[in-house]
Write an enzyme that holds these catalytic residues in place. Structure first.
Site, PDB file in Angstrom:
ATOM      1  N   HIS A  59     -35.857  -4.692 -58.638  1.00 43.27           N
ATOM      2  CA  HIS A  59     -34.931  -4.595 -59.781  1.00 43.27           C
ATOM      3  C   HIS A  59     -35.213  -3.356 -60.622  1.00 43.27           C
ATOM      4  CE1 HIS A  59     -32.370  -8.097 -59.776  1.00 43.27           C
ATOM      5  NE2 HIS A  59     -33.395  -8.892 -59.520  1.00 43.27           N
ATOM      6  N   HIS A  99     -39.544  -8.682 -55.229  1.00 45.17           N
ATOM      7  CA  HIS A  99     -38.169  -8.880 -55.700  1.00 45.17           C
ATOM      8  C   HIS A  99     -37.973  -8.254 -57.081  1.00 45.17           C
ATOM      9  CE1 HIS A  99     -34.396 -11.335 -56.089  1.00 45.17           C
ATOM     10  NE2 HIS A  99     -34.653 -11.097 -57.373  1.00 45.17           N
ATOM     11  N   GLN A 133     -32.602  -6.809 -65.803  1.00 40.74           N
ATOM     12  CA  GLN A 133     -31.660  -7.912 -65.626  1.00 40.74           C
ATOM     13  C   GLN A 133     -31.070  -8.391 -66.953  1.00 40.74           C
ATOM     14  OE1 GLN A 133     -34.480 -10.162 -62.865  1.00 40.74           O
ATOM     15  NE2 GLN A 133     -32.465 -10.913 -62.240  1.00 40.74           N
ATOM     16  N   LEU A 147     -31.542 -14.610 -60.340  1.00 41.69           N
ATOM     17  CA  LEU A 147     -30.798 -15.002 -61.540  1.00 41.69           C
ATOM     18  C   LEU A 147     -29.554 -14.134 -61.755  1.00 41.69           C
ATOM     19  CD1 LEU A 147     -33.768 -15.730 -63.969  1.00 41.69           C
ATOM     20  CD2 LEU A 147     -32.345 -17.377 -62.725  1.00 41.69           C
ATOM     21  N   GLY A 168     -38.950 -15.469 -62.034  1.00 39.90           N
ATOM     22  CA  GLY A 168     -39.200 -14.071 -62.363  1.00 39.90           C
ATOM     23  C   GLY A 168     -37.994 -13.466 -63.041  1.00 39.90           C
TER      24      GLY A 168
END
Length: 169
Positions: free
Chosen positions: A139, A135, A51, A94, A46
């Site tokens: 973010h 998750h 990000q 990540l 994902g």
């Protein structure tokens, strides 16, 4: 398509709240393509737009195993409508390379979002997909996995990530 740089903690841009996508434009489609290329290259299951430093309420997920065909799911302006149950499981990110922590999440979620085509859909999810949705949704609100661990683990992760940041700068 291009592989973008994934932001690593403690980059302050990871804390920014993402803004709603007004409409699916060619630029948004290009962003989704770049996100997919970036996620697969990482590799990850994902990736949220925040990000890679893009302030849009978009995330993508592909939980297909290596021996299965790709199943890329695109979530634009996602809303989690409901959460049921509770489980604790190992989670990585990540933006936190090399970190895996036990995180408490709902076992089932119901989400509403737009797809890449701009059409609204609803999806009920459990297992890894439910965890990934929660998750990545976090973010978009500037919430990171480090916010979901105890104080001691938080300090350990912060030190580890700061050392990594110092070594790469």
């Amino acid at each position: 398509m291009a592989i973008r740089t994934i932001l690593h903690y403690p980059d302050p841009r990871l804390r920014q709240k993402a803004l709603p996508v007004e409409r699916i434009t060619p630029e948004i489609e290009r962003l989704i393509d770049d996100m997919a290329e970036t996620m697969y290259a990482a590799p990850g299951v994902g990736l949220a737009a925040t990000q890679i430093g893009e302030p849009h309420r978009i995330f993508i997920i592909d939980i297909a195993a290596e021996d299965e065909p790709s199943n890329l799911m695109v979530f634009v302006n996602p809303e989690i409508l409901s959460k049921v149950g509770e489980e604790v499981g190992a989670e990585g990110c990540l933006s936190f390379p090399g970190v895996s922590e036990e995180i408490k999440r709902a076992t089932e979620v119901r989400v509403r979002a737009q797809g890449r085509d701009g059409k609204t859909f609803e999806l009920a999810a459990d297992g890894l997909l439910a965890v990934a949705i929660q998750h990545e949704h976090d973010h978009l609100d500037g919430v990171l996995m480090i916010d979901r661990v105890g104080m001691l683990k938080k300090r350990i992760i912060q030190r580890k990530m700061q050392k990594r940041a110092d070594a790469t700068s």
